[in-house]
Scaffold this active site. Structure first.
Site, PDB file in Angstrom:
ATOM      1  N   ALA A  56       1.001  -1.289   0.016  1.00 17.00           N
ATOM      2  CA  ALA A  56       0.048   0.031   0.034  1.00 17.00           C
ATOM      3  C   ALA A  56       0.745   1.242   0.119  1.00 17.00           C
ATOM      4  O   ALA A  56       0.622   2.160  -0.912  1.00 17.00           O
ATOM      5  CB  ALA A  56      -0.820  -0.015   1.279  1.00 17.00           C
ATOM      6  N   ASP A 243      -4.112  -2.723   3.923  1.00 19.98           N
ATOM      7  CA  ASP A 243      -4.227  -1.890   2.426  1.00 19.98           C
ATOM      8  C   ASP A 243      -5.116  -0.842   2.631  1.00 19.98           C
ATOM      9  O   ASP A 243      -5.257   0.227   2.171  1.00 19.98           O
ATOM     10  CB  ASP A 243      -4.670  -2.670   1.418  1.00 19.98           C
ATOM     11  CG  ASP A 243      -3.629  -3.507   0.877  1.00 19.98           C
ATOM     12  OD1 ASP A 243      -3.155  -4.613   1.739  1.00 19.98           O
ATOM     13  OD2 ASP A 243      -2.671  -3.315   0.348  1.00 19.98           O
TER      14      ASP A 243
HETATM   15  O1  MRU Z   1      -0.972  -7.404  -3.364  1.00 19.03           O
HETATM   16  P1  MRU Z   1       0.217  -6.723  -2.681  1.00 19.03           P
HETATM   17  O2  MRU Z   1       1.404  -7.248  -2.692  1.00 19.03           O
HETATM   18  O3  MRU Z   1       0.269  -5.264  -2.992  1.00 19.03           O
HETATM   19  O4  MRU Z   1      -0.561  -6.937  -1.139  1.00 19.03           O
HETATM   20  C1  MRU Z   1       0.331  -6.188  -0.150  1.00 19.03           C
HETATM   21  C2  MRU Z   1      -0.313  -6.393   1.257  1.00 19.03           C
HETATM   22  O5  MRU Z   1      -1.507  -6.890   1.238  1.00 19.03           O
HETATM   23  C3  MRU Z   1       0.495  -5.604   2.323  1.00 19.03           C
HETATM   24  O6  MRU Z   1       0.044  -6.403   3.452  1.00 19.03           O
HETATM   25  C4  MRU Z   1      -0.143  -4.271   2.529  1.00 19.03           C
HETATM   26  O7  MRU Z   1      -0.146  -3.545   1.284  1.00 19.03           O
HETATM   27  C5  MRU Z   1       0.520  -3.540   3.584  1.00 19.03           C
HETATM   28  S1  MRU Z   1       2.202  -2.921   3.208  1.00 19.03           S
HETATM   29  C6  MRU Z   1       2.918  -1.949   4.444  1.00 19.03           C
END
Ligand code: MRU
Length: 353
Positions: A56, A243
């Site tokens: 995110a 997210d």
């Molecule tokens: O699909 P992604 O790899 O973008 O998903 C990422 C996540 O779910 C993380 O846990 C979230 O973005 C937090 S990152 C600090």
């Protein structure tokens, strides 16, 4: 590893260099450390949708850098034309991934600042410097959040994490892994268990990669071993990223987070979420958050290798929702919120004014 990839010993994921956006191509990790360079906002949009950059906060900053490129690319000669070019780019960047609120947040910050400039040149400068500032602030916020969270963890804890909420999901240092880093920096001896995180394997490809790089004692488990690890006393605490968190404390994070949280509750293991205030959405209701559905081929194969028969139906949600009753605390850069979240989250925003 190159020094330029490090920020106090952790990886730097996305950077602005010589009027270009430079990113680690996360689709190539852990086998190759490849940097990609973009000078077109459309390339940044593509990088976000294909997970060259993910996580995110990292996509929030990438979106901001994408708009900075759009400003440089624009042939506008007057302010209104430039604003309309930026709005065109904003829409394309925004459409890439729907669940993480940080993307919309990063884009809005840049659109806001653009309106303050008087001339085309001034707007371009403002937009670039704001995007760079957001990248630098991301690191500072993570470090503060890490310190806030580190007090929740004890010497000799083994901490489970899911997906990758590390340096690679932010500009550097990480959210959940930032808390883990800060806990070690506070002098505590800790171990980490990372889940593989199918289907894209952010746990095995990214979390284990960056923790090993930074010298952590980390063990990888298949997602199916979460129950085993907790039932057999291998885990003391859990920390994950997010997210999007809505005001009721419902947390949207990588698919499988809900299972980990449920299992933690079953075994009386504290389950924490670490996320900056920019991930908290005080407007949207939990039922209105869009869960991104991704292509079936991510599930029917691992990398290039097929692991399922052709022509089968696949359900591939990228995120799930963990309800507040499973969450022991939400760690932010302004403090740790606990239930009832509607009150505690509001207080954190007031502290931010
Ligand atoms: O699909 P992604 O790899 O973008 O998903 C990422 C996540 O779910 C993380 O846990 C979230 O973005 C937090 S990152 C600090």
């Amino acid at each position: 590893m190159e020094n330029s990839t490090k920020h106090n010993n952790s990886l730097r994921t996305v950077e602005w260099k010589n009027n270009k956006v430079v990113m680690i191509d996360q689709t190539k990790l852990p086998n190759e450390l490849v940097f990609v360079e973009y000078d077109d906002f459309n390339q940044v949009a593509d990088a976000i949708s294909t997970l060259v950059v993910r996580g995110a906060p990292a996509i929030g900053v990438s979106g901001a850098f994408g708009l900075a490129l759009a400003a440089l690319q624009s042939k506008a000669t007057i302010k209104d034309e430039l604003l309309s070019d930026l709005e065109h780019a904003r829409k394309i960047l925004f459409a890439t991934r729907p669940t993480a609120i940080n993307l919309g947040w990063g884009l809005e910050k840049i659109m806001d600042v653009a309106t303050y400039g008087n001339s085309v040149e001034q707007i371009k400068e403002l937009v670039i410097s704001k995007a760079k500032q957001m990248a630098d602030e991301d690191i500072e916020i993570n470090k503060t959040m890490g310190k806030m969270g580190s007090v929740l963890f004890d010497n000799n804890d083994t901490i489970m994490t899911h997906c990758n909420a590390g340096a690679l999901a932010t500009v550097a240092y990480g959210t959940a892994l930032g808390v883990i880093r800060a806990t070690r920096e506070s002098g505590k001896n800790i171990k980490v268990i990372a889940t593989e995180t199918r289907p894209i394997q952010q746990g095995s490809r990214l979390t284990v990669f960056e923790l090993k790089h930074d010298g952590f004692d980390v063990s990888l488990i298949p997602d199916t071993a979460v129950g085993y690890s907790m039932a057999n006393g291998l885990v003391n605490k859990v920390v994950v990223g997010a997210d999007r968190i809505v005001k009721t404390g419902h947390v949207f994070n990588k698919i499988g987070t809900y299972q980990v949280a449920t299992m933690a509750k079953q075994h009386g293991i504290p389950f924490y979420v670490a996320a900056p205030l920019s991930t908290i959405d005080m407007e949207t209701k939990a039922e209105d958050v869009i869960i991104e559905m991704r292509k079936g081929s991510e599930v029917t194969g691992i990398g290039e290798k097929k692991t399922a028969p052709d022509d089968i139906n696949v359900i591939n949600p990228a995120f799930d929702m963990t309800p507040p009753e499973l969450i022991s605390g939400i760690i932010t850069e302004k403090g740790v919120a606990t239930a009832p979240y509607e009150e505690s989250l509001k207080k954190l925003f007031q502290a931010n004014l």
